[in-house]
Enzyme design. Sequence first.
Site, short mmCIF file in Angstrom:
data_model
loop_
_atom_site.label_atom_id
_atom_site.label_comp_id
_atom_site.label_asym_id
_atom_site.label_seq_id
_atom_site.Cartn_x
_atom_site.Cartn_y
_atom_site.Cartn_z
N ASP A 124 42.96 34.83 45.82
CA ASP A 124 43.21 34.46 44.42
C ASP A 124 41.90 34.53 43.65
O ASP A 124 41.55 33.59 42.94
CB ASP A 124 43.82 33.05 44.36
CG ASP A 124 44.39 32.74 42.98
OD1 ASP A 124 44.65 33.70 42.22
OD2 ASP A 124 44.57 31.56 42.65
N LYS A 170 39.59 35.18 40.81
CA LYS A 170 39.72 35.36 39.37
C LYS A 170 38.54 34.68 38.69
O LYS A 170 37.79 33.96 39.35
CB LYS A 170 41.06 34.80 38.88
CG LYS A 170 41.36 33.36 39.32
CD LYS A 170 42.69 32.95 38.76
CE LYS A 170 42.93 31.46 38.95
NZ LYS A 170 43.50 31.11 40.26
N ASN A 222 37.09 31.22 39.40
CA ASN A 222 36.46 30.96 40.70
C ASN A 222 35.02 31.44 40.77
O ASN A 222 34.39 31.32 41.81
CB ASN A 222 37.24 31.67 41.81
CG ASN A 222 38.67 31.20 41.92
OD1 ASN A 222 39.60 31.99 41.84
ND2 ASN A 222 38.86 29.90 42.08
N ASP A 250 36.64 27.91 45.86
CA ASP A 250 38.01 27.93 46.38
C ASP A 250 38.26 28.93 47.48
O ASP A 250 39.40 29.29 47.74
CB ASP A 250 39.03 28.18 45.25
CG ASP A 250 39.26 26.91 44.44
OD1 ASP A 250 38.74 25.87 44.86
OD2 ASP A 250 39.94 26.96 43.42
N THR A 255 48.56 34.53 35.80
CA THR A 255 48.45 35.88 35.28
C THR A 255 48.20 36.79 36.45
O THR A 255 47.30 36.55 37.25
CB THR A 255 47.24 36.00 34.33
OG1 THR A 255 46.09 35.56 35.05
CG2 THR A 255 47.42 35.16 33.10
#
Length: 453
Positions: A140, A142, A145, A158, A180
């Site tokens: 994930d 993005k 992060n 994360d 998104t």
Amino acid sequence: MGTHGGGSGGRTRVGRYELGRTLGEGTFAKVKFARNVQTGENVAIKILDKEKVLKHKMIAQIKREISTMKLIRHPNVIRMYEVMASKTKIYIVMELVTGGELFDKIASRGRLKEDDARKYFQQLINAVDYCHSRGVYHRDLKPENLLLDANGTLKVSDFGLSALSKQVREDGLLHTTCGTPNYVAPEVINNKGYDGAKADLWSCGVILFVLMAGYLPFEDSNLMSLYKKIYKADFTCPSWFSTSAKKLIKKILDPNPSTRITIAEVISNEWFKKGYQPPRFETADVNLDDVNSIFNETGDPAQLVVERREERPAVMNAFELISTSQGLNLGTLFEKQTDSVKRETRFASRLPAKEILSKIEAAAGPMGFNVQKRNYKLKLQGENPGRKGQLAIATEVFEVTPSLYMVEIRKSNGDTLEFHNFYHSISNGLKDVMWKPEGGIPEADEIRHRRSP
């Protein structure tokens, strides 16, 4: 750091940590500023709701991922120090990073020069490659992060907590709950089962594009059209990208994972290698007792920590106050930047804390928000579904001095742009609440003069 404000009210203690302001929140967790009372060290603590985690049958996965994360020590990955649990919560103690998000740089400058973008991309690839070598995938990646520390070094957050951003649905499959899909690889959206390393690299490619372009490669207000663009990798590089950068991005944003370039190939790519510095880091002995004890089925109560708190607004110490500001320029502390859309904003007020909150409540009511009040916090929940789910707003009042409060208004869910509009509307109703320092803050100018050559 002195042990300032140790005994003052309005603070929650968990084990040897004193909790401070909330730095961010998501579906499963919120992150708070905290201070180790014994060493005076500042950390961030991620707080998970045990019940939610248990309900989603994620214990084994989270235990595995937390254990792996404790073993990971890399200059571009946020460190995880220890894990604690109370009856209802799990606390993950992590390195605190104070330089803001990498993408705030784009918000203020439009886009980065290719050399700067490459420098951050190299650090991102270092972090991702290292974690993959330890069997940890992000899944994930993005902008939220990607953080910067005080020296401007990239830190990825994360990692290894991907279980928390996944939800197991009734069909037993993992589904990505991505707000998104802009950064997500086509095979992940497709839910076809995928290779975590290939999917992470795709996200890195999108991030590199955004750093250099200042906008997303795949954008469409219609979700199905957006998916189609991602499946076909239908994007165009802007004219200012160098030819070698265009070539590399095309190889990374290959919709077919089996022909997509690998991280090893990226690292040996000529464009990537320019000015490249391989990471230097130590390996150390790490103890996993804490991880094992919090997931211990017998649940030995001696292992549990307790949250203790007193009733009054949380007092904000000087360091926390400064850490909320970009750099040490205190002038920007209570000013809202108008150009970039931030996910939180703050202002100062001389009114009593209770009065501030009732005025915010009064201003938000007519705009169609449900209001929940607890201690010196408000939660505002929008009634109509917005572009990315209902807009939800968290408000908290902090005592800076007995007669000066800092009010923080933070988006906890929904679209950032919608939040911006909300803030504009509400600030009109709060003019008499906001306090503007007369002629700036003298100490701030003092600091600025001393720093300028």
